[in-house]
Design an enzyme around this catalytic site. Structure first.
Site, PDB file in Angstrom:
ATOM      1  N   ASP A 146       0.824  -1.215   0.000  1.00 20.88           N
ATOM      2  CA  ASP A 146       0.000   0.000   0.000  1.00 20.88           C
ATOM      3  C   ASP A 146       0.856   1.263   0.000  1.00 20.88           C
ATOM      4  O   ASP A 146       2.090   1.199   0.119  1.00 20.88           O
ATOM      5  CB  ASP A 146      -0.973  -0.007   1.199  1.00 20.88           C
ATOM      6  N   ASN A 203      -8.124  -2.474  13.910  1.00 19.56           N
ATOM      7  CA  ASN A 203      -9.520  -2.710  13.496  1.00 19.56           C
ATOM      8  C   ASN A 203      -9.643  -3.923  12.562  1.00 19.56           C
ATOM      9  O   ASN A 203     -10.676  -4.117  11.934  1.00 19.56           O
ATOM     10  CB  ASN A 203     -10.096  -1.459  12.813  1.00 19.56           C
ATOM     11  N   HIS A 208      -7.783  -4.520   9.857  1.00 21.76           N
ATOM     12  CA  HIS A 208      -7.454  -4.336   8.441  1.00 21.76           C
ATOM     13  C   HIS A 208      -6.147  -5.047   8.075  1.00 21.76           C
ATOM     14  O   HIS A 208      -5.289  -5.271   8.924  1.00 21.76           O
ATOM     15  CB  HIS A 208      -7.433  -2.861   8.036  1.00 21.76           C
ATOM     16  N   GLU A 231      -9.856  -1.497   4.857  1.00 22.38           N
ATOM     17  CA  GLU A 231     -10.578  -1.179   6.080  1.00 22.38           C
ATOM     18  C   GLU A 231     -11.862  -2.025   6.175  1.00 22.38           C
ATOM     19  O   GLU A 231     -12.282  -2.639   5.187  1.00 22.38           O
ATOM     20  CB  GLU A 231     -10.939   0.313   6.072  1.00 22.38           C
TER      21      GLU A 231
HETATM   22  C1  GLP Z   1      -0.715   0.132   8.678  1.00 24.51           C
HETATM   23  C2  GLP Z   1      -0.425  -0.573   7.344  1.00 24.51           C
HETATM   24  C3  GLP Z   1      -0.658  -2.028   7.455  1.00 24.51           C
HETATM   25  C4  GLP Z   1      -0.192  -2.477   8.816  1.00 24.51           C
HETATM   26  C5  GLP Z   1      -1.124  -1.957   9.873  1.00 24.51           C
HETATM   27  C6  GLP Z   1      -0.606  -2.127  11.280  1.00 24.51           C
HETATM   28  O1  GLP Z   1      -1.314   1.332   8.588  1.00 24.51           O
HETATM   29  N1  GLP Z   1      -1.069  -0.075   6.180  1.00 24.51           N
HETATM   30  O2  GLP Z   1       0.010  -2.717   6.408  1.00 24.51           O
HETATM   31  O3  GLP Z   1      -0.164  -3.870   8.916  1.00 24.51           O
HETATM   32  O4  GLP Z   1      -1.506  -0.639   9.585  1.00 24.51           O
HETATM   33  O5  GLP Z   1       0.420  -1.246  11.562  1.00 24.51           O
HETATM   34  P1  GLP Z   1       1.491  -1.503  12.695  1.00 24.51           P
HETATM   35  O6  GLP Z   1       2.272  -2.693  12.236  1.00 24.51           O
HETATM   36  O7  GLP Z   1       2.339  -0.279  12.743  1.00 24.51           O
HETATM   37  O8  GLP Z   1       0.754  -1.772  13.949  1.00 24.51           O
END
Ligand code: GLP
Length: 265
Positions: free
Chosen positions: A67, A136, A138, A143
């Site tokens: 992403d 959440n 995702h 989302e």
């Molecule tokens: C982010 C990314 C995801 C990631 C998730 C968790 O915003 N787009 O790919 O897995 O949210 O983030 P983190 O690993 O910092 O908790």
């Protein structure tokens, strides 16, 4: 689903890294799906050590990031293009021309998303997709209520995601409100998905993804339908799982020939 519960976050990084090292040693030109966020940083750090020791070579590996934000410049320190370059491509000494990140700045975003999908297909598909999970539920930036059939496209970030990611920016106002993300359909097409999660903040999302009903309200729950999904989590992230003891039992009794060799360093 294979569920691996480990005592510490560091062991999550090492075990997940071992899966990737094993793939790349068998197939040096494997196609990786790269995740950003804090969850996979331990994986990349472990792999970078292996590269420095001359034990793993990512020089021929191809990669596609999950992403990208829309609305910040390419060279912004929090653009995922920058994060992938500094956290993955450089430390793993990958060939930068073989690594792609979705284009969040294209004049025609839809066309750029379609091209991204076509590039993945042309590369032969993703062999191993690394994933974190949002609080959440995702994956990527898919989302809640994202279509299970979705492909790379522009999405609006949920307020909870913007709050969660505000720690990477100077203020909440600076967190972009949109992104481009591989879809759930794109992620499901990867031959192997490897999800990592650490910490109590992820416990509810992890439990809903693994043990809850498959529901677009918890996008990661679609992984229950994936034929080869490996979930590597620490004790805190596992703390809301009903069947944690069963998963530990199954992992302890995994046939030795199916075990991924631990990192040799
Ligand atoms: C982010 C990314 C995801 C990631 C998730 C968790 O915003 N787009 O790919 O897995 O949210 O983030 P983190 O690993 O910092 O908790």
């Amino acid at each position: 689903m294979e569920i691996i519960i480990l005592p510490t976050s560091a062991e999550v990084g090492r075990t997940a890294a071992a899966h990737i090292a094993s793939l790349v040693s068998r197939d040096p030109s494997a196609v990786l799906g790269l995740a950003t966020g804090s969850s996979p940083l331990g994986i990349y750090a472990e792999l970078a050590r292996g590269v420095e020791l001359g034990l793993i070579d990512f020089g021929q590996a191809r990669a596609f990031a999950l992403d990208e934000y829309v609305g910040i410049p390419l060279d912004h320190e929090q653009s995922y293009a920058t994060v992938i370059r500094t956290e993955v491509v450089e430390p793993l000494r990958m060939n930068a021309s073989l690594v792609q990140v979705p284009d969040g700045r294209a004049a025609d975003i839809e066309a750029a998303c379609d091209r991204y999908e076509a590039d993945i297909v042309e590369a032969g598909g993703i062999d191993l997709q690394i994933l974190g999970i949002g609080s959440n539920g995702h994956i990527g930036f898919n989302e809640p209520t994202s279509s299970f059939a979705s492909r790379t496209r522009i999405k609006t970030l949920a307020p909870q995601t913007r709050d969660d990611n505000a720690r990477f920016f100077a203020s909440l106002d600076e967190v972009p409100s949109h992104c481009v993300t591989q879809g759930l359909g794109t992620i499901m097409a990867a031959r192997h998905v490897l999800l990592v999660a650490q910490g109590a903040k992820k416990a509810d999302a992890v439990a809903a993804a693994i043990e809850g009903p498959v529901s677009s309200l918890v996008p990661a729950s679609i992984l229950q339908h994936h034929p080869h999904a490996t979930i590597v989590i620490d004790e805190e992230a596992a703390s809301a799982l009903t069947l944690a003891d069963y998963y530990r039992y199954v992992y302890e009794h995994k046939p030795h020939w199916q075990r991924v060799p631990p990192l040799p360093y």
